[in-house]
Structures are given as structure tokens and as C-alpha cells.
Design an enzyme around this catalytic site. Sequence first.
Site, PDB file in Angstrom:
ATOM      1  N   ARG A   8     -10.075  14.675  -9.352  1.00  0.00           N
ATOM      2  CA  ARG A   8     -10.086  15.289  -8.025  1.00  0.00           C
ATOM      3  C   ARG A   8      -9.864  16.787  -8.196  1.00  0.00           C
ATOM      4  O   ARG A   8      -8.884  17.342  -7.698  1.00  0.00           O
ATOM      5  CB  ARG A   8      -9.001  14.690  -7.128  1.00  0.00           C
ATOM      6  CG  ARG A   8      -9.238  13.233  -6.730  1.00  0.00           C
ATOM      7  CD  ARG A   8      -8.285  12.870  -5.601  1.00  0.00           C
ATOM      8  NE  ARG A   8      -8.434  11.491  -5.189  1.00  0.00           N
ATOM      9  CZ  ARG A   8      -7.602  10.507  -5.514  1.00  0.00           C
ATOM     10  NH1 ARG A   8      -6.554  10.761  -6.287  1.00  0.00           N
ATOM     11  NH2 ARG A   8      -7.786   9.274  -5.072  1.00  0.00           N
ATOM     12  N   GLN A  49      -5.479  14.084 -16.204  1.00  0.00           N
ATOM     13  CA  GLN A  49      -5.789  12.830 -16.883  1.00  0.00           C
ATOM     14  C   GLN A  49      -7.255  12.423 -16.718  1.00  0.00           C
ATOM     15  O   GLN A  49      -7.629  11.320 -17.086  1.00  0.00           O
ATOM     16  CB  GLN A  49      -4.883  11.703 -16.364  1.00  0.00           C
ATOM     17  CG  GLN A  49      -3.407  11.964 -16.583  1.00  0.00           C
ATOM     18  CD  GLN A  49      -2.509  10.774 -16.301  1.00  0.00           C
ATOM     19  OE1 GLN A  49      -1.477  10.603 -16.926  1.00  0.00           O
ATOM     20  NE2 GLN A  49      -2.870   9.945 -15.352  1.00  0.00           N
ATOM     21  N   ASP A  98       1.312  13.774  -5.024  1.00  0.00           N
ATOM     22  CA  ASP A  98      -0.045  13.332  -5.315  1.00  0.00           C
ATOM     23  C   ASP A  98      -1.010  14.513  -5.309  1.00  0.00           C
ATOM     24  O   ASP A  98      -0.731  15.561  -4.703  1.00  0.00           O
ATOM     25  CB  ASP A  98      -0.501  12.291  -4.298  1.00  0.00           C
ATOM     26  CG  ASP A  98      -0.008  10.891  -4.652  1.00  0.00           C
ATOM     27  OD1 ASP A  98       0.560  10.719  -5.741  1.00  0.00           O
ATOM     28  OD2 ASP A  98      -0.202   9.971  -3.843  1.00  0.00           O
ATOM     29  N   ASP A 121      -4.084  14.321  -3.974  1.00  0.00           N
ATOM     30  CA  ASP A 121      -4.990  14.252  -2.818  1.00  0.00           C
ATOM     31  C   ASP A 121      -4.230  14.415  -1.512  1.00  0.00           C
ATOM     32  O   ASP A 121      -4.413  13.656  -0.566  1.00  0.00           O
ATOM     33  CB  ASP A 121      -5.783  12.941  -2.829  1.00  0.00           C
ATOM     34  CG  ASP A 121      -4.887  11.709  -2.887  1.00  0.00           C
ATOM     35  OD1 ASP A 121      -3.668  11.856  -3.136  1.00  0.00           O
ATOM     36  OD2 ASP A 121      -5.402  10.588  -2.683  1.00  0.00           O
ATOM     37  N   ASP A 169       7.278   3.905  -7.962  1.00  0.00           N
ATOM     38  CA  ASP A 169       8.180   4.621  -7.052  1.00  0.00           C
ATOM     39  C   ASP A 169       9.212   3.686  -6.432  1.00  0.00           C
ATOM     40  O   ASP A 169      10.391   4.025  -6.316  1.00  0.00           O
ATOM     41  CB  ASP A 169       7.389   5.361  -5.970  1.00  0.00           C
ATOM     42  CG  ASP A 169       6.307   4.513  -5.324  1.00  0.00           C
ATOM     43  OD1 ASP A 169       6.302   3.275  -5.491  1.00  0.00           O
ATOM     44  OD2 ASP A 169       5.436   5.083  -4.637  1.00  0.00           O
ATOM     45  N   HIS A 178      -2.068  12.770   3.629  1.00  0.00           N
ATOM     46  CA  HIS A 178      -2.542  12.050   2.446  1.00  0.00           C
ATOM     47  C   HIS A 178      -3.772  11.225   2.814  1.00  0.00           C
ATOM     48  O   HIS A 178      -3.880  10.723   3.935  1.00  0.00           O
ATOM     49  CB  HIS A 178      -1.419  11.134   1.946  1.00  0.00           C
ATOM     50  CG  HIS A 178      -1.682  10.468   0.625  1.00  0.00           C
ATOM     51  ND1 HIS A 178      -2.501   9.375   0.491  1.00  0.00           N
ATOM     52  CD2 HIS A 178      -1.208  10.743  -0.618  1.00  0.00           C
ATOM     53  CE1 HIS A 178      -2.526   8.997  -0.787  1.00  0.00           C
ATOM     54  NE2 HIS A 178      -1.754   9.811  -1.482  1.00  0.00           N
TER      55      HIS A 178
END
Length: 697
Positions: free
Chosen positions: A233, A262, A318, A320, A430, A454
Site C-alpha cells: 500500500r 514487507q 496500520d 491504511d 492485539d 480505517h
Amino acid sequence: MTESTQPTAKKTAARRRTTKKAAASAPGAHRAETNRRVLQRQIMPIDRDFDVFALYVDPEEAHLDADRYEIGGSRAAKDLNNAAIRQSTSTGKGLHPDQIESRTALRVRSGERLSLGTYFNAFPASYWRRYSVVSDVRLTVEVSGRGATVIVYRSLANGRAQRVDSASTGAEAKGTFVFELSLKPFVDGGWYWYDVVAGDDDAVVESAEWSAEVPDDRLEHGTADVAITTMNRPDFCAQLIGQLGRDELLKPYLDTVFVMEQGTQKVVDSSFYGEAQAALGDKLRVVEQGNLGGSGGYARGQLESLRKGTATYALMMDDDVVCEPEGIIRAVTFGDLARRPTIVGGHMFSLYNKSELHSFGEIVQPWRFWWMTPQDGYSRWDLSARNIRSARWLHKRVDVDFNGWFMCLIPREVIDRIGLSLPLFIKWDDAEYGLRAKDAGFPTVTFPGAAVWHVPWTDKNDALDWQAYFHVRNRFVAALLHSPYPRGGKLIREDFSYSIAHLVSMQYSTVELRNLALEDVLAGAQALHAQLPTRLAEVNALRKRFTDAQLEADREAFPEIRRKKPPRKGRDVIEIPGRVSRLVTAGLAPIRQLRPARELSASFPEVEIRAMDAKWYRLASYDSAIVSMNDGTSAAFYKRDTARFRELVKRTAELHQRLVREWPQLAEAYRAALSDVTSPERWEETFRPWTEESAEG
């Protein structure tokens, strides 16, 4: 200031004298006090984004519904109450973008009234009361305009509102109003907020701040290492780190921004990366490694932060998301002033419907061992339709077990004490970490006013694709570590029923992955690190052998619907059966799977079913079907296979029986291995192929 719902004239006069005295002094003079910290400031949307106005300013004349709706009674009564509670109170009145003067200033037109009792501008008093060293707060409001009035309110945990105080500029052109407010009444819940009413002139709220006296050792703010895990992304991630770098007020709170790269589509190749790099300068560090999933990326960020040792916190985020930079400042401030080291999480709003709140807090239900919104709360709540002031349930404080790592601030002291993330790739890392921290005495707070937008996962069905493996394996691993019940409570029985539901739905690839997950659970905790770099490829290779996992974007790739007999009594696939009918189907569907499939079903689908209608009790009555996916991009051809059904039922039953027998010994072994598996030293071994490569480079 004294608090009173209906202040006497004498009290009002005294208050106005205090207000005028404050107004005569230099604006913001209270900030010079050596033991005072700003907890929260009034903010307006960045770039005047119209879609998020409801989270910052409320133009509605809301009526609290605390006396009308109670959660209780029969199931039918609860359904009616829930439906009523979700009804919109919006009158359609809106805020014009031109009324936003700046990031901190708001214009109220003459004769109108606006409320700051909103997600980002109301003060979450009950959270400060419960978890922090703060006992009293000061609200300072700077407002201009003749006849402008500021009215302060508070709410109780049951949603009832009380007027606390007010002040007006009168004939003067400008005023600085100071309100001293106690946190004592907020044991169970409640907020403070203020409304602004314009008089003959437009009123401009130049600024507003909530501050408090704090101990000397809490005056300096902490800093955070931001850990962002990214996978293909590049633009999304580059824009996020650029947003962090451009906010000048946030910069002093940032130590290092780690981007764990990654993927094969690199963030450094994004057209937005140059600006982001320039904005962050030497605070930005891109770390490249193989695809170790979210847990591998976040663990690397935790390890780098721990080894560097200069930041107070590590902030999981995150790639995104779009963040509200002020929310990071608030999370750090709350963490600094917490009574003990506390994980501070943010809320998640939908990036596609920006006023929709995913959940106000999440727990792990211990008997089922499943994450969920508490029973007295709601998920996917649209604050543009039903704001905080008119939703009674939003006034209760929500105590959570964990916070999603889309935004989660973890003190370095906690990481040092309980270790890094479990090597779970994705899912449950998490939740497990929150439970582990709770067992060690470190609470998690999902803090109102700290949030990100998100990409929602509610439009996906990750219980069917490759993620099904990680859902099952990691849920069992977390339960073996933390379930308070013998043999995980309801977990094993419920998981077996889910597998049977997938089998009668012709979702054989999903059950194969679920069984593989259970086999890996039985193999023990020490295998988790070894599987981290390779398991995803192996899972995807396994799925490709099944027709129900072979997706086609073009409907013409599948045969047309054909069957010898029409549906019984013309029943349509979208008809919803009653509870009794579903129970009967549950009992008969597995037996039906043992009969030979109908003649044409091997070559032609019997029905085409939309993703939203693809429930097990519908799919169980067909021998083949074209089923679309939740993301709307593709579909698969499901076919009933009696031989495969028999084989999978047998293996599924054997694995669940093994879990029942071996649970006590397995749980003991997992708990004994936890400190080693999550230790920095063990993670360093896993990262070595990439750290050595980086050193050579």
C-alpha cells in the site's frame, strides 16, 4: 467556580466578576503556571472535510433520551428498544465550511447556537476520573462577539445532562472565560462539554482548552515511536507518514516513525514519499523485511523502539488509515498522566462513511473467547445521525480488554515487562497482548478523542479465505494462554459447530484450513516462529485445490443455472426461515450431505446467491451454487462432494476430541513457553535473515 444547575443571581454576579477579571488578563495567561498541562484543545476538521463535521461540531438541538429507552426486558422488547435507539435525531441542519476559521477557531452566526458536545471536542471526564492522576480540570474559552454566551454542561453515566455554568461577553467585544470543574461526579461515566450562543454579532470561538494541575514529575510530555507495518500500500502509507510529518504541534511528540516494509510495492517508490520524507527528516526510518504479517511487523517496531530506548511509548498504527494528529497528542498526554503504565488505544471510524464509529470499546467474552463490543453497546454507530448528546449509551464509561493495533499506544515499560507481540502473523495479536498486559496489571483504555479513519473490514468475509486459518489457530492459542475456564469454556464446541456449518455450505477449503490450524495448535507454541515466514504460502497453495476457493471476476466464466426440478413451493433464496426451521435444518443438513448429489449439480449451478444471502441454512439445501464474495469483486462455484464431506467430518471430529483431551497439558505448555516466544531475543532470531542482509547492504 461553583457548580449549580440553576445558579442564583448572587453566584451569577460573582462568576461574571471572575470572568471579567480573566478577560482583562492576557489571553491564555493560565498556561504560565508551572504545574499545569493542557489535556485537550478545541479542534476543527483538517481541510474543512464536510464528511466529518459531526465529529467536531454539533448544530442540532439534541434531546437526550435517557428516560425513554432502557435496555432490558424480553428479547422482543430489546429489539424494539435497539431499533428506536438507532433512529436518527438529525434535523438536517449543517455547518457551513466557511464557519471554520482555523484549526482551532469556529464562527457561530448571529442568533445561532452550536454545541461542542461532540466526539473530538467534548471532554471524556469519566476516563480521566478513573485512570489518571487528574482530579479537577479547567476549561478556558476565548470568544469574541457582543452578547456571545458560553454554556457548560455535564452528563451522568445514564445520559442525563445538567447545566453547570455559563458566562457572556455582554456588551464587550471579547472575553476569556475560565471554568473550574471537578471530576468527582464521573465514577461510572459522563462528559463535560460547552455550547456557544451568538448574540447580536457573530461569535468566534478563538480557542478552548481543558487543562489541569499535575505533579511536578508529570509536566514534561512523553514521546512515541510510531510503528507502521505496510504491505503493498505504498501511496496510502506514504500519505499517512506525510500527514504525521506536516503537523507541527505533533512533531515534538514523535521520536521515530518506523515503517516496516514487507511488500513488493515499496513505499519509497510512491510519488508521495518525497514530501513525507522531507516533512519527517531524520525521524523517519524504513525497515525492510520479509512478509511476516502484522504481528511480525509490529514486533519489529516494538523491538526497534525497545532497543533504541529513547521514546516513552511505541504507537502501533496500520498503513491504511487517515489519522487525526491531535488524537496522538491526546493519547500521549493521557498515558503521561495515567496512574500506572497504561495502554492507550484510539477508536476506529470508517474511511468510507467517516462519521461511522466501528465500536466504542471491545472485550474478549471469556466463555466463548471471542472479541466483541460489550452487550450494552453498539457497533457501526453513525454519529452524524445520532450524536453523543442524544445517545444515552455513549455516556457510560466502557472498560475494555484490548484495543486494535490500527492505533494503539504502548508504554515502553509494558513492552519491557511482558515482551513483544506473539508471532501470529495476523489476527488476535492485539487482543492477546491486551489480555497479557491486563494479567500483568497494565490496563488498556480505548480513549475518546483519539481516533483514525480505517478501511472497514466489515465488507469482507475473512472467515472464508486464507485468513480463516489464522482466525482459528490464533483464537485457540490466545485461549490456551488466557481462558479462565477449563478447556476454553464454549470454544471447542462452538468451533466444531462452525466447521459443520461450513461443510454443509460446501465450503470445503475453509474447513481444510480450519483443521490445519488445529493441527498447528496441537503442535505447540515453539512452532509459531518457524511457521511465520512460510505458513501463508502453504495456506494459499492448499486453498487452490478446491473449487469453492477458485474465484472468477467474470460471471460468464461459470455455467448457466440448470436443474431438473424447480425449488419446492417456489421458495426463494432470500426468504429468511424462522428459528424453529433453522434448528430443524441444523439437525437434518449433515444427514442430507451423505446422500448422492443431484445429477446436474456437478456441471451446472442450481442457484446464484448474493454474498449477503449466503447463510449456511440456505446453502445447505443446494448441491451446487454460484456464490459472490463480500467485497463484490468475484464469485466462486460451490459443489457438494459426499466423499469429501465424510472425510472432513471425521477428521474435524477427531481434532476437536483431541483438544478436549489434551487441553490442560497444552495450556500449561503454552503458558510456560510464552515468555520465551515473545522475548526480544527470540524475535531477534526470527528477524536475523533481514537484519544480516541490512548489515551487509
